[in-house]
Motif scaffolding. Structure first.
Motif, PDB file in Angstrom:
ATOM      1  N   TYR A   1      23.239 -15.701 -47.798  1.00 48.28           N
ATOM      2  CA  TYR A   1      22.179 -16.695 -47.940  1.00 48.28           C
ATOM      3  C   TYR A   1      22.032 -17.520 -46.663  1.00 48.28           C
ATOM      4  O   TYR A   1      20.911 -17.892 -46.280  1.00 48.28           O
ATOM      5  N   ARG A   2      23.150 -17.817 -45.999  1.00 46.61           N
ATOM      6  CA  ARG A   2      23.031 -18.545 -44.728  1.00 46.61           C
ATOM      7  C   ARG A   2      22.319 -17.691 -43.683  1.00 46.61           C
ATOM      8  O   ARG A   2      21.524 -18.197 -42.891  1.00 46.61           O
ATOM      9  N   LYS A   3      22.598 -16.385 -43.696  1.00 46.78           N
ATOM     10  CA  LYS A   3      21.921 -15.480 -42.778  1.00 46.78           C
ATOM     11  C   LYS A   3      20.422 -15.452 -43.069  1.00 46.78           C
ATOM     12  O   LYS A   3      19.590 -15.418 -42.153  1.00 46.78           O
ATOM     13  N   GLN A   4      20.072 -15.491 -44.348  1.00 50.42           N
ATOM     14  CA  GLN A   4      18.659 -15.509 -44.723  1.00 50.42           C
ATOM     15  C   GLN A   4      17.981 -16.788 -44.238  1.00 50.42           C
ATOM     16  O   GLN A   4      16.858 -16.747 -43.709  1.00 50.42           O
ATOM     17  N   ARG A   5      18.643 -17.937 -44.389  1.00 53.01           N
ATOM     18  CA  ARG A   5      18.059 -19.205 -43.937  1.00 53.01           C
ATOM     19  C   ARG A   5      17.932 -19.216 -42.407  1.00 53.01           C
ATOM     20  O   ARG A   5      16.948 -19.707 -41.867  1.00 53.01           O
ATOM     21  N   ALA A   6      18.926 -18.660 -41.700  1.00 50.37           N
ATOM     22  CA  ALA A   6      18.848 -18.605 -40.236  1.00 50.37           C
ATOM     23  C   ALA A   6      17.699 -17.712 -39.791  1.00 50.37           C
ATOM     24  O   ALA A   6      17.006 -18.014 -38.805  1.00 50.37           O
ATOM     25  N   ALA A   7      17.465 -16.600 -40.499  1.00 48.82           N
ATOM     26  CA  ALA A   7      16.351 -15.713 -40.161  1.00 48.82           C
ATOM     27  C   ALA A   7      15.023 -16.425 -40.362  1.00 48.82           C
ATOM     28  O   ALA A   7      14.079 -16.246 -39.583  1.00 48.82           O
ATOM     29  N   GLN A   8      14.931 -17.238 -41.391  1.00 50.10           N
ATOM     30  CA  GLN A   8      13.705 -18.004 -41.613  1.00 50.10           C
ATOM     31  C   GLN A   8      13.497 -19.019 -40.493  1.00 50.10           C
ATOM     32  O   GLN A   8      12.358 -19.271 -40.070  1.00 50.10           O
TER      33      GLN A   8
ATOM     34  N   ARG B   1      12.128 -17.126 -37.523  1.00 48.79           N
ATOM     35  CA  ARG B   1      10.706 -16.837 -37.707  1.00 48.79           C
ATOM     36  C   ARG B   1       9.857 -18.068 -37.403  1.00 48.79           C
ATOM     37  O   ARG B   1       8.807 -17.970 -36.756  1.00 48.79           O
ATOM     38  N   ALA B   2      10.320 -19.235 -37.872  1.00 44.80           N
ATOM     39  CA  ALA B   2       9.588 -20.475 -37.586  1.00 44.80           C
ATOM     40  C   ALA B   2       9.517 -20.732 -36.089  1.00 44.80           C
ATOM     41  O   ALA B   2       8.478 -21.132 -35.562  1.00 44.80           O
ATOM     42  N   GLN B   3      10.619 -20.475 -35.378  1.00 41.80           N
ATOM     43  CA  GLN B   3      10.628 -20.685 -33.927  1.00 41.80           C
ATOM     44  C   GLN B   3       9.653 -19.749 -33.239  1.00 41.80           C
ATOM     45  O   GLN B   3       8.945 -20.142 -32.303  1.00 41.80           O
ATOM     46  N   ALA B   4       9.574 -18.499 -33.687  1.00 45.20           N
ATOM     47  CA  ALA B   4       8.645 -17.542 -33.091  1.00 45.20           C
ATOM     48  C   ALA B   4       7.205 -17.984 -33.312  1.00 45.20           C
ATOM     49  O   ALA B   4       6.363 -17.891 -32.408  1.00 45.20           O
ATOM     50  N   LEU B   5       6.907 -18.489 -34.491  1.00 48.15           N
ATOM     51  CA  LEU B   5       5.552 -18.968 -34.780  1.00 48.15           C
ATOM     52  C   LEU B   5       5.207 -20.179 -33.925  1.00 48.15           C
ATOM     53  O   LEU B   5       4.111 -20.269 -33.359  1.00 48.15           O
TER      54      LEU B   5
ATOM     55  N   GLU C   1       8.429  -8.897 -36.141  1.00 49.61           N
ATOM     56  CA  GLU C   1       9.849  -8.522 -36.158  1.00 49.61           C
ATOM     57  C   GLU C   1      10.675  -9.545 -36.931  1.00 49.61           C
ATOM     58  O   GLU C   1      11.515  -9.172 -37.771  1.00 49.61           O
ATOM     59  N   LYS C   2      10.436 -10.834 -36.672  1.00 53.48           N
ATOM     60  CA  LYS C   2      11.185 -11.872 -37.369  1.00 53.48           C
ATOM     61  C   LYS C   2      10.830 -11.884 -38.857  1.00 53.48           C
ATOM     62  O   LYS C   2      11.709 -12.121 -39.709  1.00 53.48           O
ATOM     63  N   SER C   3       9.564 -11.644 -39.188  1.00 54.76           N
ATOM     64  CA  SER C   3       9.146 -11.647 -40.591  1.00 54.76           C
ATOM     65  C   SER C   3       9.757 -10.477 -41.356  1.00 54.76           C
ATOM     66  O   SER C   3      10.177 -10.625 -42.512  1.00 54.76           O
ATOM     67  N   TRP C   4       9.810  -9.289 -40.727  1.00 59.71           N
ATOM     68  CA  TRP C   4      10.454  -8.140 -41.366  1.00 59.71           C
ATOM     69  C   TRP C   4      11.937  -8.417 -41.586  1.00 59.71           C
ATOM     70  O   TRP C   4      12.521  -7.976 -42.584  1.00 59.71           O
ATOM     71  N   ARG C   5      12.541  -9.127 -40.662  1.00 61.48           N
ATOM     72  CA  ARG C   5      13.950  -9.481 -40.818  1.00 61.48           C
ATOM     73  C   ARG C   5      14.137 -10.350 -42.064  1.00 61.48           C
ATOM     74  O   ARG C   5      15.068 -10.131 -42.850  1.00 61.48           O
TER      75      ARG C   5
ATOM     76  N   VAL D   1      18.564 -26.290 -29.078  1.00 58.56           N
ATOM     77  CA  VAL D   1      18.679 -25.522 -30.325  1.00 58.56           C
ATOM     78  C   VAL D   1      17.355 -24.897 -30.739  1.00 58.56           C
ATOM     79  O   VAL D   1      17.333 -23.942 -31.508  1.00 58.56           O
ATOM     80  N   GLY D   2      16.240 -25.429 -30.246  1.00 59.53           N
ATOM     81  CA  GLY D   2      14.942 -24.890 -30.634  1.00 59.53           C
ATOM     82  C   GLY D   2      14.366 -25.650 -31.817  1.00 59.53           C
ATOM     83  O   GLY D   2      15.060 -25.987 -32.774  1.00 59.53           O
ATOM     84  N   ARG D   3      13.063 -25.923 -31.745  1.00 63.17           N
ATOM     85  CA  ARG D   3      12.428 -26.699 -32.810  1.00 63.17           C
ATOM     86  C   ARG D   3      12.390 -25.939 -34.122  1.00 63.17           C
ATOM     87  O   ARG D   3      12.316 -26.526 -35.198  1.00 63.17           O
ATOM     88  N   GLY D   4      12.414 -24.587 -34.073  1.00 60.68           N
ATOM     89  CA  GLY D   4      12.401 -23.811 -35.308  1.00 60.68           C
ATOM     90  C   GLY D   4      13.595 -24.146 -36.180  1.00 60.68           C
ATOM     91  O   GLY D   4      13.465 -24.325 -37.395  1.00 60.68           O
ATOM     92  N   ASP D   5      14.784 -24.235 -35.579  1.00 66.44           N
ATOM     93  CA  ASP D   5      15.986 -24.563 -36.345  1.00 66.44           C
ATOM     94  C   ASP D   5      15.909 -25.981 -36.886  1.00 66.44           C
ATOM     95  O   ASP D   5      16.250 -26.240 -38.042  1.00 66.44           O
ATOM     96  N   VAL D   6      15.424 -26.909 -36.059  1.00 63.52           N
ATOM     97  CA  VAL D   6      15.323 -28.301 -36.496  1.00 63.52           C
ATOM     98  C   VAL D   6      14.342 -28.429 -37.655  1.00 63.52           C
ATOM     99  O   VAL D   6      14.644 -29.024 -38.700  1.00 63.52           O
TER     100      VAL D   6
END
Length: 623
Positions: free
Chosen positions: A211-218, A221-225, A250-254, A137-142
């Motif tokens: 709002y769920r889409k916004q949280r998923a985008a965040q 972004r965390a995963q990219a960082l 790109e993720k931050s603009w999203r 799932v990726g550490r960003g999501d966790v």
């Protein structure tokens, strides 16, 4: 990502790997969880509801009494009656303030209890997941769930949720009060309800997914960082800063674009709510005037009705202006409750067999005081593994042998499968085909405790837990004496600074205690590895986070900690690979070269190109 993972002619960001995300609960499931939590605390939940209803009723009572005052003045009632009503008004105001304060406190307490239970359950669920699931799932999501979502929900429980709940109760009580004045005035005020309902019907179905889409985008972004920071040495050595900067940008603009979309969307909702208020107030004034002209209602009732309806503006406005935060909290709640419902045993299905919990980390096994176990050979035969949702295997028919007490370094380009292979050798996950044998034992035949006793894995994600240093070390060996702890620290070169701490081994470290740099944290992890005494050790870029000076020190500590054991390195620096007995080069999930450092350099193949890139990149990075 490591400096040894990219050839100069193939310098690129890590290739995309199809990822799932952790489970997200439905709104109904989240509501059921909250309801069950409240039922487990009946007295607190009941007191919260009672105090909230009482506070709302006492806030509405003065408006009803005002109607009585107006009628009393018109009817020329005695002053004593008006004085009594005045005393009741003051008492209602004071009691209403007290009840509201108690309600706010109890809502906060119930919410804090709910948050603590939810956070503990979510963290426990994450810690109980197989490492293969975390990788999937990726550490960003966790991290966004146990970090950002907990923070958002915490803020909502402190601010938005108490406001919405209290205001909602007040709206209901005030509506009942309007019907208490006169049922026709109540119906006039209720004429605004369809407009309110239409506004909410338009808003709610659209807002929750947004709002769920916004949280998923965040989370993205965390995963990219995280992916960029994990491989910072590679990024700098091969000039990939621009690639990762573009990805993070790109993720931050999203995230920014979704934030603007949420703000605009909420503004449209506020406009619709204002229209509903206008409709209701106009209806009450018109109906009230008609009733007064027909002598069908008293002046007190007609004058109190607009005030009662206006009394709704404040709680409705509070609901509107905190509903944004409440919706964010709701989205975070569904994500956290979804984590609680994760079924780790059934997540990795399809082409890839179910992954079981992995082997111990950082040397969490072994018997202190006993002689170190004899090293065991590692034999990998025909190993094939694929992640769920992918057609191509990550590993294909891999075969490796590490003699008992010997060492092997894995190197290769990004996505070659090094970390996956290391995890499987450590007992994390189950291969699709082939086997991993530690001595005579096939890891597939062992449970978690059995795999932990044979193999310890140490990654770059080391951690110091809050508490005395001695307790942190004893995670690997609960029965270790202080002398044994010092011996382990001495082995990895950490005894000097550990003894220099204010209270020595009893010094509190981690959160709320002594802050330790990356080198010291890794030394503690290596000391736990020494205390664990598993016969086989897997080190997955365990010194990647240290600077160049700290890395040299840690490389010496790694060799000391692994002395006499069978060791597999996922090499971050080629100096680590050089120190191993043999080196295996992976490319696209296959072993393409094996040999000593000198043999592979002389061969002029993959490793030789990697070696030239490493030397050139190191010179550029240090220059």
């Amino acid at each position: 990502m490591s400096t040894t993972e990219t050839r100069p002619d193939e310098a690129r960001a890590p290739g995309p790997r199809p990822r799932e995300t952790l489970r997200t609960a439905s709104g109904r499931e989240a509501a059921r969880w909250v309801g069950a939590h409240c039922r487990e605390r009946p007295w607190l939940s009941t007191a919260t509801v009672v105090s909230t209803v009482a506070g709302a009723a006492l806030q509405v009572l003065p408006v009803l009494l005002l109607s009585r005052v107006v009628d009393g003045v018109v009817g020329d009632e005695p002053r004593s009656v008006l004085a009594t009503i005045g005393v009741v008004l003051v008492a209602a105001a004071l009691l209403g303030a007290v009840a509201t304060a108690v309600s706010t406190y109890l809502i906060g307490r119930l919410g804090a209890d709910l948050l603590a239970t939810l956070r503990e359950g979510a963290v426990r669920s994450v810690l109980g997941m197989p490492s293969a699931r975390i990788e999937q799932v990726g550490r960003g999501d966790v991290l966004s769930r146990v970090g950002d979502d907990v923070a958002v929900l915490s803020k909502g429980i402190r601010m938005a949720i108490p406001t919405v709940f209290s205001a909602g109760v007040l709206v209901a009580i005030a509506t009942v009060g309007m019907f208490g004045l006169d049922w026709r005035l109540g119906l006039a005020g209720a004429g605004a309800l369809p407009a309110y309902a239409l506004a909410l019907r338009w808003y709610l179905p659209r807002s929750a997914p947004l709002y769920r889409k916004q949280r998923a985008a965040q989370a993205d972004r965390a995963q990219a960082l995280i992916s960029g920071l994990d491989g910072i040495d590679t990024v700098r050595a091969y000039g990939l800063e621009g690639v990762f900067r573009e990805k993070v940008t790109e993720k931050s603009w999203r995230v920014r674009d979704l934030g603007i979309e949420v703000f605009r969307f909420f503004g449209r909702f506020v406009g619709r709510e204002n229209r509903a208020e206008f409709i209701g107030l106009v209806l009450i004034i018109v109906v009230g005037y008609a009733l007064l002209e027909a002598d069908a209602a008293s002046l007190g009732q007609v004058s109190a009705a607009p005030l009662m309806f206006h009394r709704l503006f404040t709680p409705l406005g509070a609901i509107m202006f905190t509903f944004d935060e409440a919706q964010k909290s709701g989205a975070s709640l569904t994500r956290l409750v979804g984590v609680l419902g994760e079924d780790a045993e059934d997540r990795l299905v399809g082409d890839a067999p179910v992954a079981r919990p992995g082997a111990g980390t950082e040397g969490e096994s072994g018997v202190v005081g006993a002689a170190a176990p004899a090293p065991l050979a590692v034999n990998v035969e025909g190993l094939t593994f694929r992640y769920p949702g992918t057609e191509e295997p990550v590993l294909r028919d891999v075969g490796l042998t590490i003699p008992a007490g010997g060492s092997l370094a894995l190197v290769g380009a990004t996505g070659a499968g090094k970390t996956t292979l290391a995890a499987l050798i450590a007992g994390i996950g189950t291969p699709e085909a082939g086997s991993v044998r530690i001595g005579p034992t096939d890891l597939a035949d062992l449970d978690e405790a059995g795999a932990r006793a044979l193999v310890s894995i140490l990654t770059q994600e080391t951690h110091v837990f809050s508490g005395p240093l001695a307790d942190d070390l004893r995670l690997a060996a609960p029965g270790a004496t202080e002398a044994e702890l010092r011996d382990a620290l001495r082995t990895v070169g950490a005894e000097e600074w550990a003894e220099a701490l204010p209270e020595g081994l009893r010094t509190r470290v981690g959160e709320g205690g002594e802050r330790l740099d990356v080198t010291k944290v890794t030394q503690i992890a290596l000391a736990r590895l020494v205390l664990g005494r598993a016969p086989v050790v897997v080190l997955d870029e365990s010194t990647a986070e240290a600077g160049s000076e700290g890395a040299a020190e840690l490389e010496r500590a790694v060799l000391a900690a692994c002395a006499g054991r069978t060791t597999l390195f996922v090499a971050h620096r080629l100096t680590q690979a050089m120190a191993a007995d043999r080196i295996a080069v992976l490319d696209a999930g296959r072993v393409v070269e094996q040999g000593t450092h000198e043999e592979l350099v002389a061969l002029g193949g993959w490793y030789a190109r990697l070696w030239r890139a490493w030397r050139g990149g190191s010179d550029n990075a240090t220059g």
